[in-house]
Design a protein around this motif. Sequence first.
Motif, PDB file in Angstrom:
ATOM      1  N   ASN A 193       0.814  -1.218   0.000  1.00 26.82           N
ATOM      2  CA  ASN A 193       0.000   0.000   0.000  1.00 26.82           C
ATOM      3  C   ASN A 193       0.848   1.268   0.000  1.00 26.82           C
ATOM      4  O   ASN A 193       0.302   2.373   0.026  1.00 26.82           O
ATOM      5  CB  ASN A 193      -0.920   0.020   1.230  1.00 26.82           C
ATOM      6  N   SER A 194       2.169   1.129  -0.001  1.00 25.23           N
ATOM      7  CA  SER A 194       3.062   2.286   0.059  1.00 25.23           C
ATOM      8  C   SER A 194       3.906   2.358  -1.203  1.00 25.23           C
ATOM      9  O   SER A 194       4.319   1.330  -1.752  1.00 25.23           O
ATOM     10  CB  SER A 194       3.975   2.195   1.286  1.00 25.23           C
ATOM     11  N   GLU A 195       4.154   3.579  -1.658  1.00 27.71           N
ATOM     12  CA  GLU A 195       4.963   3.779  -2.853  1.00 27.71           C
ATOM     13  C   GLU A 195       6.449   3.927  -2.543  1.00 27.71           C
ATOM     14  O   GLU A 195       7.273   3.876  -3.451  1.00 27.71           O
ATOM     15  CB  GLU A 195       4.474   5.022  -3.616  1.00 27.71           C
ATOM     16  N   GLY A 196       6.784   4.141  -1.283  1.00 26.76           N
ATOM     17  CA  GLY A 196       8.190   4.277  -0.938  1.00 26.76           C
ATOM     18  C   GLY A 196       8.399   5.071   0.323  1.00 26.76           C
ATOM     19  O   GLY A 196       7.472   5.255   1.134  1.00 26.76           O
ATOM     20  N   HIS A 198       8.737   8.151   0.889  1.00 24.61           N
ATOM     21  CA  HIS A 198       7.969   9.395   0.996  1.00 24.61           C
ATOM     22  C   HIS A 198       6.501   9.146   1.306  1.00 24.61           C
ATOM     23  O   HIS A 198       5.749  10.089   1.561  1.00 24.61           O
ATOM     24  CB  HIS A 198       8.061  10.166  -0.326  1.00 24.61           C
ATOM     25  N   ASP A 199       6.073   7.881   1.300  1.00 28.05           N
ATOM     26  CA  ASP A 199       4.659   7.547   1.473  1.00 28.05           C
ATOM     27  C   ASP A 199       4.494   6.511   2.584  1.00 28.05           C
ATOM     28  O   ASP A 199       4.196   5.350   2.315  1.00 28.05           O
ATOM     29  CB  ASP A 199       4.106   7.016   0.142  1.00 28.05           C
ATOM     30  N   ASP A 436       2.413   1.524   6.803  1.00 27.41           N
ATOM     31  CA  ASP A 436       2.459   0.731   5.565  1.00 27.41           C
ATOM     32  C   ASP A 436       3.840   0.789   4.917  1.00 27.41           C
ATOM     33  O   ASP A 436       4.320  -0.204   4.375  1.00 27.41           O
ATOM     34  CB  ASP A 436       1.404   1.255   4.578  1.00 27.41           C
ATOM     35  N   GLY A 437       4.470   1.952   4.972  1.00 32.46           N
ATOM     36  CA  GLY A 437       5.808   2.085   4.400  1.00 32.46           C
ATOM     37  C   GLY A 437       6.904   2.021   5.441  1.00 32.46           C
ATOM     38  O   GLY A 437       8.043   2.421   5.172  1.00 32.46           O
ATOM     39  N   TYR A 440      10.458   0.520   4.769  1.00 41.74           N
ATOM     40  CA  TYR A 440      11.458   1.329   4.066  1.00 41.74           C
ATOM     41  C   TYR A 440      12.284   2.139   5.060  1.00 41.74           C
ATOM     42  O   TYR A 440      13.503   2.278   4.906  1.00 41.74           O
ATOM     43  CB  TYR A 440      10.774   2.262   3.066  1.00 41.74           C
ATOM     44  N   TYR A 529      12.460  -1.803  -4.826  1.00 46.99           N
ATOM     45  CA  TYR A 529      12.438  -0.358  -4.574  1.00 46.99           C
ATOM     46  C   TYR A 529      13.859   0.177  -4.395  1.00 46.99           C
ATOM     47  O   TYR A 529      14.633  -0.348  -3.589  1.00 46.99           O
ATOM     48  CB  TYR A 529      11.609  -0.061  -3.322  1.00 46.99           C
TER      49      TYR A 529
END
Length: 575
Positions: A193-196, A198-199, A436-437, A440, A529
Amino acid sequence: MNGHAVTQNGHGATAPEPLPQRHLSCPVVAQPDPLPREQWGGKYEFLLSSGYCVGLGNVWRFPYLCYRNGGGVFLIPYFIMLFFTGVPLFLMELSLGQYGAAGPIMVWKCCPLLKGIGIGMLCVSTLVCLYYNVIIAWTFYYLGSSFQSPLPWSCDAVANAGLCGNSTAGNGSGRILSPSEIFWNERVLGVVNSEGLHDPGPVRWRLALCLLAAWIVIFLCMLKGIRSSGKVVYVTATFPYLVLVVLIIRGATLEGSLQGVAFYLTPDWGRLSNAQVWNDAASQIFYSLGIGVGGLLSMASYNRFDNNVIRDTLIITIGNCSTSFFAGFAIFSILGHMAWKKGVPVAEVADTGPGLAFVAYPEALALLPGSVFWSIMFFLMLFMLGVDTLFGNMEGITTAVLDEFPQLRLNTVHKSLFLAALCFCFYLMGLLLVTDGGIYWFTLIDSFSTSFGLIIIALFMCLGISFFYGVNQFCQDIIDMICHCPPWCSKVLLYFKACWIVFTPFLLLFILTYIFIEMYNTPLRYGPYVYPLWGKALGVCMATVSCLQILIWAVVAISKETGTLKERFKKSIRP
């Protein structure tokens, strides 16, 4: 330092007196302490409480670093780093704490110029504590999920009926994902659910509750001090061996396991030119042995003055690395079986990273008869390892504070409030890592908290003791503690002296140079990623803050003295 005798001059002042012959008149008579310091209930409690004979660093961190760096080739820099940096620095830190009977800040009264080393250790220890308990939170989550039959990450679970044997399930890279990987990525982390970086997304409340429970357990274990925690570790440090042995035996019977073992033991010589391999080997040695974070020094400060530090060093370091090596057989035999089932090379069977052990181990547990029982035992083992290992890091912080404010030792209410506030602050900061992120951010802190900053701290500790305090005086201090030093101790000290003066600083400088040259050429990844430049820069800042303390507090120490700059420097390196 507490071990130094003092003499009184004509004006009633005290001055340090050299002790070249003190070992001939043992036992040493300690000065009375108005606030007595606790001591371990027995010599085995220190060995077990260290958590270094077997810990999460061995079962969780070592396998994924080995997997990430090409398997068997990782063992070469690992053992080189062990014999020429790990063992000598371990003895140095152990001896500092025991001889000085003080934590990572107070002990540097032996050389005030280097007080920043102790502050830097606390910075590293804070970063490690921040993310380390997240591992225990993951363990709690898996432990709770293990009370289900069939296990939710096994092929027997109804939800996974369409996944097992399905060649279309992947992670975007074309590689087939197993039910254990999907459970880890979707149910536990929510990383899909996270793009990276920053999210981060929302906090995952189940993990947040597990993290809260983990900090409550740590608080309760530390509440009564080392005498209570020292009893707990008789279970937490010995039970894991039973489960680990069973996993090794079971892994050897799986089809394809030899393929994984061959990957583990066969070196890819070309990897030795990669700075990441040497950096990971150094960080793993420091991480698993607890070098440079202040915990070892703090726990050693509760030893009896005449404890044999050389014996303890050899027992703990050999036990630690043997456990890491044999734990590797367990996970790589499982990876070989996973590769055999999927028809892919071992190097491609799973994503590398801190989650490897939470993917490969659960998948293996699902294959065992009575898988629910063994899953409960395994994650109970990981929980015990996590608590045992976190003691050292937390002890480094609490001991430093108790040394600065010794009244807290006698006021149990104030000490309890301090511990509660410390644990709660760590919990609040750790919530970022259970979003969620969060994985990272977890990987970022894990990669840089024990990277070049920790190596720089260890380098200055080695140089400071060897050339400012004096390596001959330091060796004499060790002999004084052992009292009737047997002949083999004196011979072994020659090896350690050579390491402290030549081999250890040279190797650490070599690795630092290698790391800095390649740092910006090697991207930081978690799975597919790739971290952005600002994320990597943030990690560099984390590592820089800890080693920058050395410079800051050296300037403070020199500014407190009087005279010319040269005179101030000489005064600031005197005990």
